[in-house]
Design a protein around this motif. Sequence first.
Motif, PDB file in Angstrom:
ATOM      1  N   PRO A   1      -3.390 -30.690  16.045  1.00 26.18           N
ATOM      2  CA  PRO A   1      -4.310 -31.262  15.067  1.00 26.18           C
ATOM      3  C   PRO A   1      -3.524 -32.104  14.051  1.00 26.18           C
ATOM      4  N   ILE A   2      -4.122 -33.197  13.632  1.00 28.90           N
ATOM      5  CA  ILE A   2      -3.483 -34.033  12.606  1.00 28.90           C
ATOM      6  C   ILE A   2      -4.478 -34.194  11.472  1.00 28.90           C
ATOM      7  N   ILE A   3      -4.004 -33.927  10.261  1.00 32.33           N
ATOM      8  CA  ILE A   3      -4.896 -34.034   9.104  1.00 32.33           C
ATOM      9  C   ILE A   3      -4.872 -35.485   8.628  1.00 32.33           C
ATOM     10  N   GLY A   4      -6.040 -36.110   8.579  1.00 31.31           N
ATOM     11  CA  GLY A   4      -6.129 -37.523   8.222  1.00 31.31           C
ATOM     12  C   GLY A   4      -6.556 -37.748   6.778  1.00 31.31           C
ATOM     13  N   ALA A   5      -7.129 -38.897   6.563  1.00 27.52           N
ATOM     14  CA  ALA A   5      -7.537 -39.297   5.217  1.00 27.52           C
ATOM     15  C   ALA A   5      -8.734 -38.464   4.747  1.00 27.52           C
ATOM     16  N   GLU A   6      -9.037 -38.644   3.463  1.00 23.68           N
ATOM     17  CA  GLU A   6     -10.145 -37.890   2.892  1.00 23.68           C
ATOM     18  C   GLU A   6     -11.464 -38.246   3.584  1.00 23.68           C
ATOM     19  N   ALA A   7     -12.230 -37.221   3.964  1.00 23.80           N
ATOM     20  CA  ALA A   7     -13.556 -37.420   4.566  1.00 23.80           C
ATOM     21  C   ALA A   7     -14.344 -36.148   4.316  1.00 23.80           C
ATOM     22  N   PRO A   8     -14.790 -35.919   3.058  1.00 27.45           N
ATOM     23  CA  PRO A   8     -15.386 -34.624   2.675  1.00 27.45           C
ATOM     24  C   PRO A   8     -16.593 -34.262   3.544  1.00 27.45           C
ATOM     25  N   LEU A   9     -16.666 -32.984   3.856  1.00 24.27           N
ATOM     26  CA  LEU A   9     -17.779 -32.472   4.648  1.00 24.27           C
ATOM     27  C   LEU A   9     -19.062 -32.583   3.827  1.00 24.27           C
ATOM     28  N   PHE A  10     -20.112 -33.047   4.441  1.00 20.28           N
ATOM     29  CA  PHE A  10     -21.408 -33.282   3.787  1.00 20.28           C
ATOM     30  C   PHE A  10     -21.258 -34.175   2.546  1.00 20.28           C
ATOM     31  N   GLY A  11     -20.208 -35.009   2.561  1.00 24.23           N
ATOM     32  CA  GLY A  11     -20.021 -35.990   1.498  1.00 24.23           C
ATOM     33  C   GLY A  11     -19.626 -35.421   0.146  1.00 24.23           C
ATOM     34  N   LYS A  12     -19.274 -34.143   0.089  1.00 24.84           N
ATOM     35  CA  LYS A  12     -18.934 -33.552  -1.208  1.00 24.84           C
ATOM     36  C   LYS A  12     -17.558 -32.906  -1.138  1.00 24.84           C
ATOM     37  N   LYS A  13     -16.666 -33.409  -2.021  1.00 25.82           N
ATOM     38  CA  LYS A  13     -15.321 -32.855  -2.037  1.00 25.82           C
ATOM     39  C   LYS A  13     -15.327 -31.477  -2.722  1.00 25.82           C
ATOM     40  N   LEU A  14     -14.704 -30.502  -2.088  1.00 31.00           N
ATOM     41  CA  LEU A  14     -14.724 -29.134  -2.617  1.00 31.00           C
ATOM     42  C   LEU A  14     -13.350 -28.711  -3.104  1.00 31.00           C
ATOM     43  N   THR A  15     -13.351 -27.811  -4.090  1.00 31.19           N
ATOM     44  CA  THR A  15     -12.074 -27.216  -4.517  1.00 31.19           C
ATOM     45  C   THR A  15     -11.652 -26.209  -3.446  1.00 31.19           C
ATOM     46  N   GLU A  16     -10.423 -25.718  -3.569  1.00 29.19           N
ATOM     47  CA  GLU A  16      -9.931 -24.737  -2.583  1.00 29.19           C
ATOM     48  C   GLU A  16     -10.850 -23.505  -2.544  1.00 29.19           C
ATOM     49  N   GLN A  17     -11.251 -23.033  -3.743  1.00 30.57           N
ATOM     50  CA  GLN A  17     -12.105 -21.842  -3.812  1.00 30.57           C
ATOM     51  C   GLN A  17     -13.470 -22.104  -3.176  1.00 30.57           C
ATOM     52  N   GLU A  18     -14.074 -23.274  -3.525  1.00 30.88           N
ATOM     53  CA  GLU A  18     -15.393 -23.605  -2.946  1.00 30.88           C
ATOM     54  C   GLU A  18     -15.299 -23.729  -1.432  1.00 30.88           C
ATOM     55  N   ALA A  19     -14.206 -24.355  -0.975  1.00 33.09           N
ATOM     56  CA  ALA A  19     -14.032 -24.535   0.470  1.00 33.09           C
ATOM     57  C   ALA A  19     -13.894 -23.175   1.146  1.00 33.09           C
ATOM     58  N   MET A  20     -13.119 -22.271   0.517  1.00 36.29           N
ATOM     59  CA  MET A  20     -12.938 -20.948   1.117  1.00 36.29           C
ATOM     60  C   MET A  20     -14.268 -20.199   1.177  1.00 36.29           C
ATOM     61  N   ASP A  21     -15.059 -20.308   0.109  1.00 33.55           N
ATOM     62  CA  ASP A  21     -16.359 -19.625   0.095  1.00 33.55           C
ATOM     63  C   ASP A  21     -17.262 -20.141   1.210  1.00 33.55           C
ATOM     64  N   LEU A  22     -17.246 -21.460   1.404  1.00 32.19           N
ATOM     65  CA  LEU A  22     -18.114 -22.042   2.429  1.00 32.19           C
ATOM     66  C   LEU A  22     -17.644 -21.640   3.831  1.00 32.19           C
ATOM     67  N   VAL A  23     -16.334 -21.739   4.066  1.00 34.07           N
ATOM     68  CA  VAL A  23     -15.797 -21.347   5.372  1.00 34.07           C
ATOM     69  C   VAL A  23     -16.059 -19.859   5.615  1.00 34.07           C
ATOM     70  N   SER A  24     -15.907 -19.059   4.562  1.00 31.06           N
ATOM     71  CA  SER A  24     -16.132 -17.618   4.707  1.00 31.06           C
ATOM     72  C   SER A  24     -17.593 -17.317   5.049  1.00 31.06           C
ATOM     73  N   LEU A  25     -18.516 -18.037   4.409  1.00 27.67           N
ATOM     74  CA  LEU A  25     -19.933 -17.856   4.750  1.00 27.67           C
ATOM     75  C   LEU A  25     -20.142 -18.167   6.236  1.00 27.67           C
ATOM     76  N   GLY A  26     -19.500 -19.235   6.689  1.00 29.68           N
ATOM     77  CA  GLY A  26     -19.630 -19.620   8.096  1.00 29.68           C
ATOM     78  C   GLY A  26     -19.024 -18.594   9.026  1.00 29.68           C
ATOM     79  N   LYS A  27     -17.836 -18.112   8.675  1.00 31.68           N
ATOM     80  CA  LYS A  27     -17.170 -17.113   9.529  1.00 31.68           C
ATOM     81  C   LYS A  27     -18.003 -15.846   9.599  1.00 31.68           C
ATOM     82  N   MET A  28     -18.528 -15.438   8.424  1.00 29.44           N
ATOM     83  CA  MET A  28     -19.326 -14.220   8.394  1.00 29.44           C
ATOM     84  C   MET A  28     -20.616 -14.403   9.198  1.00 29.44           C
ATOM     85  N   THR A  29     -21.174 -15.606   9.129  1.00 26.59           N
ATOM     86  CA  THR A  29     -22.385 -15.882   9.903  1.00 26.59           C
ATOM     87  C   THR A  29     -22.089 -15.792  11.403  1.00 26.59           C
TER      88      THR A  29
END
Lengths: 202, 475
Positions: free
Chosen positions: A69-97
Amino acid sequence: MSNSTWWASESFWRKTAIWVTAFMLVVLILLTFDTVKKITAGHSKVPAYSVINNRIYYKYDKEEEHYMPIIGAEAPLFGKKLTEQEAMDLVSLGKMTTQAKNCMNCHTLLGNGAYYAPDLTKAWLDQGWAAESVREDLMIKFLMNPDKNPRGYGSKRKMPNLGITEEEARGVVAFLKWMSSIDTNGFPNKFRSIPQEGDNDY
Amino acid sequence: MTINKFNSANLNPGQKVAVKYFIAAMLLFVAQIVFGLIAGAQYLMPELFYNVLDFSVVRMVHINAMIIWMLFGFMGAIYWLVEDESGRPLVGVFLANLAFWLFSIAVTIVVLVYLFIQIGPGTQETLWLINEGREYIEAPRWADIGIVICVLIFFYNIAATFMKGKWSGISGVLVLDLVALAGLYLAGMWYTPNISMDQYWWWWVIHMWVEATWEVLVGCIMAWGLIKVLGAKRTVVTTWLYIEVALMFGSGILGIGHHYFWIGTPEYWLSIGGFFSALEPVPLVGMVVHAVYDSGKHDFKNNNHPAMAWLIAHAFGNFFGAGVFGFMHTLPQINLYTHGTQWSASHGHFAFFGAYATICIAVFYIAVQKWRGDVYMSGDTKGAWRWKWSCILLNLGVVGMTMALLVSGYDQTFIERAQEGATWGGYFKAQLSTWFQQGMWWRQVFGYVTAAGIVLLVWDLLTIGKHETKEIVEV
């Protein structure tokens, strides 16, 4: 087998069994310390959750001799840039789901699970989502109403309706995007990604 | 001793507890096969029970019933042998019964929730009450805690009985192995959003159970079984057991690395996992040599032919199912393509049956013989066709499913992985291909063969020795 030879004696093998087991266990524990450090999110092999703010590619690396995998330029998911904490919360909701909906008993994640439905390791990058511009939308629609939007490629197999809410679906998409950024030592091999902006191959 | 009737007076207190475990194990074994047949049929008819009892639910019950019936089989086997081996009565009969009923009630509730509630919202409550969504250890957290309590009671009972009685090589290995087996379960009882971390610890439970501690556990049961059934010399089987432990843990502990090839873990696992897991078949060869050597040394003269047949099936099934079929795709160069395909299903069916189902069935026969007052059980016993045919059908059925799934697995690996690069389109292209489909049809056919085998097995376990008047052969 006789006890007259030391190498066939009960006591020799009892000691061997104990020493071999203890040694292997110590090696495993030492390796575990190292591995756990390296697979903690934020390390090079397992990126931080905020990687969902960036574009992710999956390319063949000539030096490593496998896909990475190669990490590219900024391209926020759903058009909204998230902080590390917000991103972790969202990924965690997804993982738990994915756990709460028992995804693993049809799909494989990182190749582990059941074989009734496609592997999800690089699902975010799958060509089935047509184009980058419609991918997020299609994924949400599919997750919320899979029975009405089947993706069985001519097979009669359809994902059941699991009552996934829009919030949960967004979480799952974030989780899938993050998972696609994990360096899995080249698995799956030769995976052809969806065309993405900044991708020289397209 | 009344011959040929089921009579609890023939059993010691530990064995009375064991019999309960065996009955529950057989019920779950039947459930495993029924749900396996439904899951197999869903590959052929995807609309079957769609949105009612989906594949995910059916498959979860299929594999969970298997794990639990095997655990019940092992726990029963240990309760069966503990008084014999320690030379004193079980210390906590009431506790043993209490744990059995608690465990059984918990399993019943978990299965009912799996079937009727199935899934929940993406919250911690779902993981605590409904389903943890992690293959093999899907049981919700409350049940995990219940399982740990029941296993602790079990462990106390066994360890304390040996401590008050006498120790042997077999019991020493057994008790230490149980500590590891129970402790490892804790590695699977927590949540993390990090899937790599999740799977790293998840394998500590799954791999360290089925490719290490369970193997040593059945090694102990096998050692005890050979003494009982063949009259094998204790020093010989104990020495073999130590050799197997050394080889099993020597290869199996770091063999866990073959699960760490592709989950985000460092590259050194490719070499470590490849090397040590390639050695994992070695102790299984040892088990075959051991069983065949002991059998030959006693000219196959034994006191329980069906049990002996299943012990031999165990030795070979373990070697071919777990050993050979595991080795086939354990090297990373091959596993890169086969990982997560029907190859794993092929290996899984053969390995779990060959290594674990077989030895549990052997112990069931040992139990039935004693329960009926040490009745004669042989190839010419009345109604012997039933045990012979159930053995043939079960083995043929599982080997047939294994081969059929392997054909599908080859096809899937070739089309989906090698040609199409593992995309969703590639996945379905493989699933729809003729060879894959044919493999799935044959799997279903052999599934029915397996089911016929289990019907005969249940019938036989309930009736073998019923009309027999002769007593057990001395070995």
